[in-house]
Design an enzyme around this catalytic site. Structure first.
Site, PDB file in Angstrom:
ATOM      1  N   ALA A 106       0.822  -1.216   0.000  1.00 45.51           N
ATOM      2  CA  ALA A 106       0.000   0.000   0.000  1.00 45.51           C
ATOM      3  C   ALA A 106       0.850   1.257   0.000  1.00 45.51           C
ATOM      4  O   ALA A 106       0.479   2.275   0.588  1.00 45.51           O
ATOM      5  CB  ALA A 106      -0.923  -0.006   1.223  1.00 45.51           C
ATOM      6  N   ARG A 129      -2.726   7.499 -11.780  1.00 46.70           N
ATOM      7  CA  ARG A 129      -3.880   7.520 -12.679  1.00 46.70           C
ATOM      8  C   ARG A 129      -5.182   7.875 -11.982  1.00 46.70           C
ATOM      9  O   ARG A 129      -6.136   8.307 -12.624  1.00 46.70           O
ATOM     10  CB  ARG A 129      -4.021   6.159 -13.369  1.00 46.70           C
ATOM     11  CG  ARG A 129      -3.064   5.994 -14.551  1.00 46.70           C
ATOM     12  CD  ARG A 129      -3.497   4.827 -15.409  1.00 46.70           C
ATOM     13  NE  ARG A 129      -3.119   3.554 -14.824  1.00 46.70           N
ATOM     14  CZ  ARG A 129      -3.707   2.398 -15.117  1.00 46.70           C
ATOM     15  NH1 ARG A 129      -4.706   2.362 -15.974  1.00 46.70           N
ATOM     16  NH2 ARG A 129      -3.293   1.280 -14.563  1.00 46.70           N
ATOM     17  N   THR A 172       7.238  -4.273  -7.059  1.00 48.18           N
ATOM     18  CA  THR A 172       6.550  -5.115  -6.076  1.00 48.18           C
ATOM     19  C   THR A 172       7.539  -5.952  -5.267  1.00 48.18           C
ATOM     20  O   THR A 172       7.335  -6.188  -4.065  1.00 48.18           O
ATOM     21  CB  THR A 172       5.559  -6.039  -6.789  1.00 48.18           C
ATOM     22  OG1 THR A 172       6.244  -6.736  -7.853  1.00 48.18           O
ATOM     23  CG2 THR A 172       4.395  -5.258  -7.377  1.00 48.18           C
ATOM     24  N   ASP A 193      -4.952  -2.168  -3.156  1.00 50.79           N
ATOM     25  CA  ASP A 193      -5.935  -1.542  -4.036  1.00 50.79           C
ATOM     26  C   ASP A 193      -6.813  -2.583  -4.727  1.00 50.79           C
ATOM     27  O   ASP A 193      -7.413  -2.317  -5.764  1.00 50.79           O
ATOM     28  CB  ASP A 193      -5.248  -0.669  -5.088  1.00 50.79           C
ATOM     29  CG  ASP A 193      -4.326  -1.472  -6.008  1.00 50.79           C
ATOM     30  OD1 ASP A 193      -4.207  -2.703  -5.814  1.00 50.79           O
ATOM     31  OD2 ASP A 193      -3.719  -0.871  -6.914  1.00 50.79           O
ATOM     32  N   GLY A 242       0.355 -10.688 -17.320  1.00 49.32           N
ATOM     33  CA  GLY A 242       1.295 -11.800 -17.370  1.00 49.32           C
ATOM     34  C   GLY A 242       0.531 -13.109 -17.503  1.00 49.32           C
ATOM     35  O   GLY A 242      -0.521 -13.296 -16.892  1.00 49.32           O
ATOM     36  N   TYR A 259     -35.877  21.270  18.137  1.00 49.42           N
ATOM     37  CA  TYR A 259     -34.477  20.922  18.372  1.00 49.42           C
ATOM     38  C   TYR A 259     -34.310  20.497  19.824  1.00 49.42           C
ATOM     39  O   TYR A 259     -34.673  21.236  20.752  1.00 49.42           O
ATOM     40  CB  TYR A 259     -33.551  22.104  18.085  1.00 49.42           C
ATOM     41  CG  TYR A 259     -32.126  21.844  18.532  1.00 49.42           C
ATOM     42  CD1 TYR A 259     -31.298  21.004  17.797  1.00 49.42           C
ATOM     43  CD2 TYR A 259     -31.624  22.417  19.703  1.00 49.42           C
ATOM     44  CE1 TYR A 259     -30.005  20.741  18.211  1.00 49.42           C
ATOM     45  CE2 TYR A 259     -30.329  22.166  20.126  1.00 49.42           C
ATOM     46  CZ  TYR A 259     -29.527  21.323  19.372  1.00 49.42           C
ATOM     47  OH  TYR A 259     -28.248  21.058  19.790  1.00 49.42           O
ATOM     48  N   TYR A 313     -26.618  25.953  24.605  1.00 45.96           N
ATOM     49  CA  TYR A 313     -25.273  26.522  24.452  1.00 45.96           C
ATOM     50  C   TYR A 313     -25.288  27.996  24.838  1.00 45.96           C
ATOM     51  O   TYR A 313     -26.079  28.780  24.317  1.00 45.96           O
ATOM     52  CB  TYR A 313     -24.828  26.354  22.994  1.00 45.96           C
ATOM     53  CG  TYR A 313     -23.408  26.795  22.706  1.00 45.96           C
ATOM     54  CD1 TYR A 313     -22.341  26.333  23.459  1.00 45.96           C
ATOM     55  CD2 TYR A 313     -23.142  27.669  21.659  1.00 45.96           C
ATOM     56  CE1 TYR A 313     -21.038  26.724  23.188  1.00 45.96           C
ATOM     57  CE2 TYR A 313     -21.842  28.066  21.366  1.00 45.96           C
ATOM     58  CZ  TYR A 313     -20.802  27.595  22.137  1.00 45.96           C
ATOM     59  OH  TYR A 313     -19.520  27.978  21.858  1.00 45.96           O
TER      60      TYR A 313
END
Length: 455
Positions: free
Chosen positions: A9, A15, A79, A103, A140, A364, A385
């Site tokens: 990672a 891209r 890698t 990913d 591959g 509220y 408040y």
């Protein structure tokens, strides 16, 4: 047998064109790297080491709750180099290590289990994950002799015969730890890219007569994300999987295409979910609920028989047979009791609302503890408040709060008390009392004419 995992990672992901690391982009509400970590843990792998690099502190921040280890990859040199950076984590361990990309969030738990089981049962030095694809251009190729892998050939190096092979390398592996560590010492970057390729480890092991195997899985299991388009593709695939699980479990989704449910969400049978709902995090929804259109629910508990419409519920609990909405906002740390009513344009913040209490509209309630059987008139505000600190209001059972009431916190309202409409309450109301806190009405005769305002 001891099992651990390395998750790669460290890359930024050019891209995907983002200021944050690629692995932190979310699929179905969860960061991709956390999907991979969770899948590893659910497959019985306890020790997980994340290889970090670009945006390392961010990746650490988003994964810290997973209790993982970290290794740093300062320079991204392939890698093989990423795995070499995890050598300290692997040293002294005896068993197997799964090596996956951060990913690639779509690999199923059973696929990870199948990979490890095949590796162990066949006594392989390394076992690859592969898939058959109609167009393997760019991938591959796996070249086999029966169930044993002879080699991996990159697309650009394939012969005409090898180009016809449809089985591609998914770049997900299970290694014998000791065999991997020895092979990493022999790994070279003597290539045009000047990088260390993990696939070269396969050749090193084969040259020593070691056994290399492969497990075939669905192509969807292997998809990695390198662009926003692929991120959207992964989102759609995982969303469909999740929705199908809930459908199989007895949940009705009126329109699965417009229903967004996170991976960790639990939903009971006979619950009906209408279109345009987003259900995220560790939300638990009970049986027989109705989630009408346009709601967002995150990290909340919704008990059985609840009805919710066009509302937001965050980090809260809703009791059974309660109705919420439309256009209600239940903010974090709120608890709503059973058979209560939270109506339109009502906001609840960090409050407890008791059973059978009705807060029907335009109200509220913040930092409050509300008893059971209460009734709130339209336009009530808990004024919690003072500009410096939050204060608490306590409202007893069976109290009636008249329309347009202001409750100036901290204040206490006793059981079975009434507040007249239009009151501003600043002091305690004893049980059974009626509170009236408003100016007496006075009409001034002829005032409009005197002011010359008559139209």
């Amino acid at each position: 047998m001891y099992k651990c995992a390395l998750i790669l990672a460290a890359g930024q992901g050019k891209r995907i064109k983002s200021n944050i690391p690629k692995v932190l982009h979310k699929v179905c509400g969860k960061e991709m790297v956390n999907h991979v970590i969770d899948n590893m843990r659910n497959a019985g792998i306890e020790d997980v080491n994340v290889i970090i690099g670009k945006g390392a502190e961010l990746v650490k921040d988003y994964t810290k709750d997973r209790k993982v280890f970290y290794s740093m990859q300062e320079d991204q040199l392939g890698t093989g180099h990423a795995v070499k950076c995890g050598k300290d984590f692997l040293q002294g361990k005896d068993g197997i290590v799964a090596v996956f990309a951060g990913d690639a969030p779509l690999t199923k738990i059973e696929t990870i289990n199948n990979l490890m089981e095949e590796h162990i049962s066949k006594n392989n030095s390394v076992t690859l994950l592969s898939a058959y694809v109609k167009d393997p251009t760019g991938y591959g190729r796996i070249i086999r002799d029966g169930d044993e892998v002879l080699k991996i050939v990159e697309h650009k190096d394939c012969t005409e015969e090898e180009l016809k092979v449809k089985e591609m390398n998914a770049a997900m592996y299970c290694f014998d730890i000791k065999e991997l560590l020895v092979s990493l010492e022999e790994l070279s970057n003597d290539n045009t890219q000047g990088e260390y390729y993990l696939t070269d480890v396969i050749g090193i092991l084969k040259s020593k007569g070691k056994r290399v195997g492969a497990v075939v899985t669905d192509y969807e299991d292997t998809i990695g994300v390198n662009s926003r388009a692929q991120l959207a593709e992964a989102e759609e695939i995982l969303r469909n999987r999740i929705n199908n699980i809930h459908l199989d479990n007895g949940v009705t989704l009126i329109d699965p295409k417009t229903t967004y449910i996170g991976t960790d969400v639990q939903i009971g049978k006979d619950t009906i979910i209408y279109p345009n709902n987003i259900i995220e995090g560790k939300t638990i929804i009970g049986e027989g609920c109705t989630i009408l259109q346009n709601s967002r629910i995150k990290d909340s508990i919704i008990e059985q028989g609840v009805e919710i419409q066009a509302s937001i519920i965050l980090d809260s609990k809703i009791g059974e047979k309660t109705t919420v909405g439309p256009f209600a906002y239940i903010r974090p740390d709120s608890v709503i009791g059973k058979s209560a009513r939270i109506g339109d344009f009502v906001e609840i913040k960090k409050s407890i609302v008791g059973d059978n209490t009705k807060v029907s509209h335009l109200t509220y309630i913040g930092d409050a503890q509300v008893g059971s059987g209460c009734n709130f008139g339209c336009g009530t505000v808990v004024v919690n408040y003072d500009g410096k600190a939050k204060h608490k209001t306590i409202i007893g059972d069976n109290s009636f709060i008249g329309c347009n009431t202001n409750l100036i916190s901290p204040v206490e309202v006793g059981n079975n008390s009434y507040i007249a409409a239009g009151s501003t309450i600043t002091s305690k109301i004893e049980e059974g009392d009626l509170a009236i806190a408003r100016a007496k009405q006075r009409n001034i005769k002829g005032w409009v004419n005197k002011k010359g305002l008559m139209k």
